[in-house]
Design an enzyme around this catalytic site. Structure first.
Site, PDB file in Angstrom:
ATOM      1  N   GLU A   1       5.170   3.358  -0.143  1.00 55.86           N
ATOM      2  CA  GLU A   1       5.944   2.879  -1.297  1.00 55.86           C
ATOM      3  C   GLU A   1       6.484   4.040  -2.118  1.00 55.86           C
ATOM      4  O   GLU A   1       7.617   4.009  -2.603  1.00 55.86           O
ATOM      5  CB  GLU A   1       5.063   1.965  -2.152  1.00 55.86           C
ATOM      6  CG  GLU A   1       4.683   0.678  -1.403  1.00 55.86           C
ATOM      7  CD  GLU A   1       3.644  -0.146  -2.134  1.00 55.86           C
ATOM      8  OE1 GLU A   1       2.556   0.401  -2.441  1.00 55.86           O
ATOM      9  OE2 GLU A   1       3.890  -1.331  -2.399  1.00 55.86           O
TER      10      GLU A   1
ATOM     11  N   GLY B   1       0.536   2.536  -0.739  1.00 55.82           N
ATOM     12  CA  GLY B   1       1.217   3.186  -1.860  1.00 55.82           C
ATOM     13  C   GLY B   1       1.934   4.460  -1.436  1.00 55.82           C
ATOM     14  O   GLY B   1       2.928   4.852  -2.060  1.00 55.82           O
TER      15      GLY B   1
ATOM     16  N   ALA C   1      -2.725   3.873  -2.276  1.00 55.33           N
ATOM     17  CA  ALA C   1      -3.362   3.840  -3.587  1.00 55.33           C
ATOM     18  C   ALA C   1      -4.849   4.083  -3.377  1.00 55.33           C
ATOM     19  O   ALA C   1      -5.386   3.844  -2.286  1.00 55.33           O
ATOM     20  CB  ALA C   1      -3.116   2.484  -4.233  1.00 55.33           C
TER      21      ALA C   1
ATOM     22  N   GLU D   1      -2.123  -2.933   3.479  1.00 58.22           N
ATOM     23  CA  GLU D   1      -2.934  -3.519   2.405  1.00 58.22           C
ATOM     24  C   GLU D   1      -3.656  -4.788   2.848  1.00 58.22           C
ATOM     25  O   GLU D   1      -4.772  -5.071   2.409  1.00 58.22           O
ATOM     26  CB  GLU D   1      -2.064  -3.837   1.186  1.00 58.22           C
ATOM     27  CG  GLU D   1      -1.599  -2.617   0.404  1.00 58.22           C
ATOM     28  CD  GLU D   1      -0.277  -2.042   0.886  1.00 58.22           C
ATOM     29  OE1 GLU D   1       0.158  -2.369   2.019  1.00 58.22           O
ATOM     30  OE2 GLU D   1       0.325  -1.267   0.129  1.00 58.22           O
TER      31      GLU D   1
END
Ligand code: CO8
Length: 257
Positions: free
Chosen positions: A111, A108, A65, A131
């Protein structure tokens, strides 16, 4: 529809969606999310598309992300905008999806790859949920899907230390279905997609639905669900065609594709 952060191409019954923010290693900001979600939803509605391939660049599938976008946000910003919830739409597509992962698939990015149905990795792929090193935790399902894919021991280590996995470790752990040489990744992913897109579309959707149910329910309920779908495929003309083609020793000509 024109997009700024992704490229969408059609190759026969396959759609190829390429993340295209090279300067940020395909970091997933809200614009990328909205464009991917909108493009895949449109492809999902298109009867001429039977499989969607999602890929990045040779260096990065997606490096997570967008940290710069998230940095100033507060709890209320995240909560009220339900930050990143739209990614869930990707897992709800009926059309089968293939992630073709080269280079970094972190946070992300990992993911996003796990939201796809088939995960092919190049020998340069690097997976992880780092993260924790940023003072946060996975937020697009990583703690759940990684654990289901590789088990508690490895998921816990990756989420707690931020350590990454190379392609060999990821394949051994069951995160990816196959490793392909980096130069062949896209060709191989498109070949897999073309194979899937050549099947009966409703039957492929049902097969996907049945496998996904294994993540959501008990074994007995899952088997019951599969049995109902199995019975239902006998209402699809392609069941007669597929079985007739086998008996008559010819390739099937499925109606629904
Ligand atoms: N976000 C924003 N920008 C990024 C990101 C990212 N995740 N990753 C890389 N970039 C940018 C860099 O800032 C740099 O830009 P600039 O040149 O303007 O500084 C450019 O991409 C190139 O990156 P590097 O110079 O760092 O390239 P290297 O080859 O040296 O390193 C790495 C590559 C190892 C991938 C490194 O970039 C890196 O560690 N990136 C961050 C990886 C990471 O921590 N990912 C997890 C992010 S957090 C997350 O995904 C949470 C998801 C859940 C949120 C849910 C909210 C509800």
């Amino acid at each position: 529809m024109t997009y700024e952060t992704i490229l969408v191409e059609r190759k026969g019954r396959t759609a190829l969606l390429t993340l295209n923010r090279p300067k940020a290693l395909n970091a997933l900001n809200l614009q990328v999310m909205n464009e991917v979600v909108e493009a895949t939803a449109a492809l999902d509605r298109d009867p001429d598309i039977g499989c969607i391939v999602l890929t990045g660049s040779p260096k990065a599938f997606a490096a997570g992300a967008d940290i710069k976008e998230m940095r100033p946000q507060g709890y209320m910003d995240m909560y009220l905008s339900d930050w990143f919830t739209a990614w869930d739409r990707l897992g709800e597509l009926r059309t089968p999806t293939v992630a073709a992962v080269s280079g970094y698939a972190l946070g992300g990015g990992c993911e996003l790859a796990m939201l796809c149905d088939i995960l092919l990795a190049s020998d340069t792929a690097v997976f992880g949920q780092p993260e924790i090193k940023l003072g946060v935790i996975p937020g697009i399902g990583g703690s759940q899907r990684l654990t289901r894919a590789v088990g508690k021991a490895k998921a816990m280590e990756l989420c707690l230390t931020g350590r990454t996995m190379d392609a060999t470790e990821a394949e051994r752990a069951g995160l990816v279905s196959r490793i392909v040489p980096a130069d062949d990744l896209l060709e191989e992913a498109l070949a897999v997609a073309e194979t899937v897109a050549g099947m009966s579309a409703p039957v492929a959707m049902m097969a996907k639905e049945a496998v996904n149910r294994a993540f959501e329910t008990t074994l007995a309920e899952g088997v019951r669900f599969e049995r109902r779908l199995f019975h239902a495929v006998f209402a699809v003309a392609d069941q007669k065609e597929g079985m007739s083609a086998f008996v008559e020793k010819r390739p099937p000509e499925f109606t629904h594709r």
